[in-house]
Scaffold this motif. Structure first.
Motif, PDB file in Angstrom:
ATOM      1  N   GLY A  23       0.866  -0.992   0.032  1.00 36.49           N
ATOM      2  CA  GLY A  23       0.125   0.161  -0.094  1.00 36.49           C
ATOM      3  C   GLY A  23       0.916   1.242  -0.060  1.00 36.49           C
ATOM      4  N   SER A  24       2.036   1.337   0.729  1.00 31.86           N
ATOM      5  CA  SER A  24       2.995   2.414   0.885  1.00 31.86           C
ATOM      6  C   SER A  24       3.617   2.537  -0.782  1.00 31.86           C
ATOM      7  N   TYR A  25       3.822   1.622  -1.249  1.00 36.93           N
ATOM      8  CA  TYR A  25       4.457   1.822  -2.477  1.00 36.93           C
ATOM      9  C   TYR A  25       3.267   2.231  -3.600  1.00 36.93           C
ATOM     10  N   ARG A  26       2.090   1.798  -3.445  1.00 40.17           N
ATOM     11  CA  ARG A  26       0.963   2.123  -4.285  1.00 40.17           C
ATOM     12  C   ARG A  26       0.704   3.639  -4.324  1.00 40.17           C
ATOM     13  N   THR A  27       0.810   4.160  -3.044  1.00 39.37           N
ATOM     14  CA  THR A  27       0.450   5.518  -2.723  1.00 39.37           C
ATOM     15  C   THR A  27       1.641   6.307  -3.261  1.00 39.37           C
ATOM     16  N   SER A  28       2.842   5.888  -3.156  1.00 39.09           N
ATOM     17  CA  SER A  28       4.154   6.749  -3.737  1.00 39.09           C
ATOM     18  C   SER A  28       4.029   6.883  -5.163  1.00 39.09           C
ATOM     19  N   ALA A  29       3.543   5.785  -5.857  1.00 38.19           N
ATOM     20  CA  ALA A  29       3.412   5.804  -7.278  1.00 38.19           C
ATOM     21  C   ALA A  29       2.407   6.454  -7.888  1.00 38.19           C
ATOM     22  N   GLY A  30       1.291   6.675  -7.217  1.00 33.35           N
ATOM     23  CA  GLY A  30       0.387   7.637  -7.557  1.00 33.35           C
ATOM     24  C   GLY A  30       0.725   9.221  -7.354  1.00 33.35           C
ATOM     25  N   HIS A  31       1.386   9.296  -6.087  1.00 32.48           N
ATOM     26  CA  HIS A  31       1.753  10.935  -6.043  1.00 32.48           C
ATOM     27  C   HIS A  31       2.883  11.241  -7.211  1.00 32.48           C
ATOM     28  N   VAL A  32       3.916  10.252  -7.529  1.00 33.87           N
ATOM     29  CA  VAL A  32       4.816  10.969  -8.680  1.00 33.87           C
ATOM     30  C   VAL A  32       4.206  10.848  -9.837  1.00 33.87           C
ATOM     31  N   MET A  33       3.147  10.160 -10.048  1.00 32.03           N
ATOM     32  CA  MET A  33       2.561  10.171 -11.499  1.00 32.03           C
ATOM     33  C   MET A  33       1.816  11.464 -11.202  1.00 32.03           C
ATOM     34  N   GLU A  34       1.112  11.786 -10.530  1.00 35.60           N
ATOM     35  CA  GLU A  34       0.182  13.102 -10.213  1.00 35.60           C
ATOM     36  C   GLU A  34       1.007  14.326 -10.485  1.00 35.60           C
ATOM     37  N   ALA A  35       2.320  14.192  -9.882  1.00 34.85           N
ATOM     38  CA  ALA A  35       3.255  15.439  -9.909  1.00 34.85           C
ATOM     39  C   ALA A  35       3.656  15.640 -11.322  1.00 34.85           C
ATOM     40  N   PHE A  36       3.971  14.564 -12.209  1.00 36.22           N
ATOM     41  CA  PHE A  36       4.571  14.584 -13.652  1.00 36.22           C
ATOM     42  C   PHE A  36       3.277  14.884 -14.473  1.00 36.22           C
ATOM     43  N   ALA A  37       1.966  14.708 -13.970  1.00 38.92           N
ATOM     44  CA  ALA A  37       1.262  15.109 -14.831  1.00 38.92           C
ATOM     45  C   ALA A  37       0.679  16.771 -14.910  1.00 38.92           C
ATOM     46  N   VAL A  38       1.457  17.339 -14.331  1.00 37.92           N
ATOM     47  CA  VAL A  38       1.194  18.961 -14.322  1.00 37.92           C
ATOM     48  C   VAL A  38       1.879  19.578 -15.656  1.00 37.92           C
ATOM     49  N   GLY A  39       1.013  20.077 -16.128  1.00 36.06           N
ATOM     50  CA  GLY A  39       1.433  20.860 -17.439  1.00 36.06           C
ATOM     51  C   GLY A  39       2.803  21.434 -17.591  1.00 36.06           C
ATOM     52  N   GLY A  40       3.512  21.310 -18.389  1.00 31.08           N
ATOM     53  CA  GLY A  40       4.852  22.180 -18.778  1.00 31.08           C
ATOM     54  C   GLY A  40       6.034  21.457 -17.694  1.00 31.08           C
ATOM     55  N   VAL A  41       5.753  20.419 -17.308  1.00 31.44           N
ATOM     56  CA  VAL A  41       6.876  19.650 -16.281  1.00 31.44           C
ATOM     57  C   VAL A  41       7.915  19.416 -16.974  1.00 31.44           C
ATOM     58  N   LEU A  42       7.878  19.180 -18.485  1.00 30.61           N
ATOM     59  CA  LEU A  42       9.478  18.837 -18.950  1.00 30.61           C
ATOM     60  C   LEU A  42      10.306  20.105 -19.271  1.00 30.61           C
ATOM     61  N   GLU A  43       9.553  21.402 -19.103  1.00 26.77           N
ATOM     62  CA  GLU A  43      10.285  22.628 -19.126  1.00 26.77           C
ATOM     63  C   GLU A  43      10.605  23.095 -17.600  1.00 26.77           C
ATOM     64  N   ARG A  44      10.521  22.194 -16.745  1.00 23.25           N
ATOM     65  CA  ARG A  44      11.052  22.599 -15.182  1.00 23.25           C
ATOM     66  C   ARG A  44      12.235  22.355 -15.045  1.00 23.25           C
ATOM     67  N   VAL A  45      12.872  22.618 -14.100  1.00 23.42           N
ATOM     68  CA  VAL A  45      14.382  22.433 -13.673  1.00 23.42           C
ATOM     69  C   VAL A  45      14.123  21.379 -12.386  1.00 23.42           C
ATOM     70  N   PHE A  46      14.629  20.359 -12.417  1.00 24.52           N
ATOM     71  CA  PHE A  46      14.740  19.414 -11.404  1.00 24.52           C
ATOM     72  C   PHE A  46      15.991  19.188 -10.569  1.00 24.52           C
ATOM     73  N   PRO A  47      15.950  19.637  -9.394  1.00 25.49           N
ATOM     74  CA  PRO A  47      17.015  19.413  -8.498  1.00 25.49           C
ATOM     75  C   PRO A  47      17.111  18.230  -8.177  1.00 25.49           C
ATOM     76  N   LEU A  48      18.335  17.486  -8.197  1.00 26.63           N
ATOM     77  CA  LEU A  48      18.550  15.978  -7.889  1.00 26.63           C
ATOM     78  C   LEU A  48      19.573  16.062  -7.093  1.00 26.63           C
ATOM     79  N   PRO A  49      19.672  16.247  -5.712  1.00 29.74           N
ATOM     80  CA  PRO A  49      20.664  16.471  -4.741  1.00 29.74           C
ATOM     81  C   PRO A  49      21.192  14.897  -4.585  1.00 29.74           C
ATOM     82  N   GLU A  50      20.757  13.995  -4.994  1.00 27.49           N
ATOM     83  CA  GLU A  50      21.517  12.626  -4.986  1.00 27.49           C
ATOM     84  C   GLU A  50      22.635  12.624  -6.018  1.00 27.49           C
ATOM     85  N   PHE A  51      22.633  13.245  -6.893  1.00 31.24           N
ATOM     86  CA  PHE A  51      23.812  13.365  -7.799  1.00 31.24           C
ATOM     87  C   PHE A  51      24.945  14.456  -7.217  1.00 31.24           C
ATOM     88  N   GLY A  52      24.578  15.200  -6.239  1.00 31.88           N
ATOM     89  CA  GLY A  52      25.433  16.235  -5.802  1.00 31.88           C
ATOM     90  C   GLY A  52      24.854  17.548  -5.493  1.00 31.88           C
TER      91      GLY A  52
END
Length: 223
Positions: A86-115
């Motif tokens: 259930g925890s995994y299912r909830t997280s999957a829905g969360h990220v799909m909802e976040a990526f569904a926002v219009g113009g998401v490809l034009e945003r800048v994504f900070p990825l601190p795991e890379f540094g």
């Protein structure tokens, strides 16, 4: 067959392909029973529980990145509580909802795991997430003794991303996202993708099998 590249995909196409990969992982996770949580996976040192925890954490991390949040704490491994599936299912829905926002490809994504201070264009960041969940769906299927299948257009796009991942010394470093590429001499498109990213398509190898490369029995430990 014409090879579709990530750069040639429209926003809706890339987000849709990522969503297909995530939904496949959710369908596989729904098959996990308590006794399966301790099973090994192609990710060296990770059980099914560990893989689900990693996948869950990454969903929340990428969702936060899509909103411009640059906080490494958001990428720290999350416990799954009493209901890992259930925890995994909830997280999957969360990220799909976040990526569904219009113009998401034009945003800048900070990825601190890379540094510290590292960020990527939205298209590239979502391609990272996409290839992770194509491969992690395969990882989970292998661990469960199941199969995962994807349509040809998704596999074309995934192979383009897999081929673009730099190989070499960096993949041998501790914590590398993928192990060094393995020689691939035929098989399915999915086999070609996972071999390019350091997984052995035949995992788990039969007892006494000899790997094509020395890293064949050392899959990625972090992606």
């Amino acid at each position: 067959m014409h090879m579709r590249t990530i750069d040639s995909l429209a926003e809706a196409d890339l987000v849709a392909l990522d969503g297909q990969a995530v939904r496949a992982s959710v369908e596989l996770a729904a098959r996990v029973r308590p006794a399966d949580l301790s099973r090994p996976t192609p990710c060296l040192g990770w059980t099914v529980y560990g893989l689900l925890a990693h996948m869950t954490t990454q969903h929340y991390g990428f969702a936060a990145a899509s909103r411009g949040e640059d906080d490494l704490a958001l990428w720290r491994l999350r416990p799954l509580g009493d209901d890992p599936v259930g925890s995994y299912r909830t997280s999957a829905g969360h990220v799909m909802e976040a990526f569904a926002v219009g113009g998401v490809l034009e945003r800048v994504f900070p990825l601190p795991e890379f540094g510290s201070g590292v960020a990527f264009p939205g298209r590239q960041a979502i391609s990272f997430h996409f290839i992770d969940y194509v491969v992690h769906s395969w990882d989970l299927a292998k661990a469960l003794g199941a199969e995962v299948t994807f349509p040809p257009d998704l596999l074309d796009a995934a192979l383009a991303v897999a081929r673009a991942v730099p190989d070499g010394r960096a993949r041998r470093e501790p914590g590398a996202a993928f192990a060094p590429a393995l020689a691939w001499s035929g098989g399915s498109r999915m086999d070609e993708i996972v071999a390019a990213l350091g997984r052995s398509p035949g995992w788990p190898e039969p007892a006494g099998a000899v790997a094509v490369l020395g890293t064949a029995s050392t899959p990625s430990s972090s992606a």
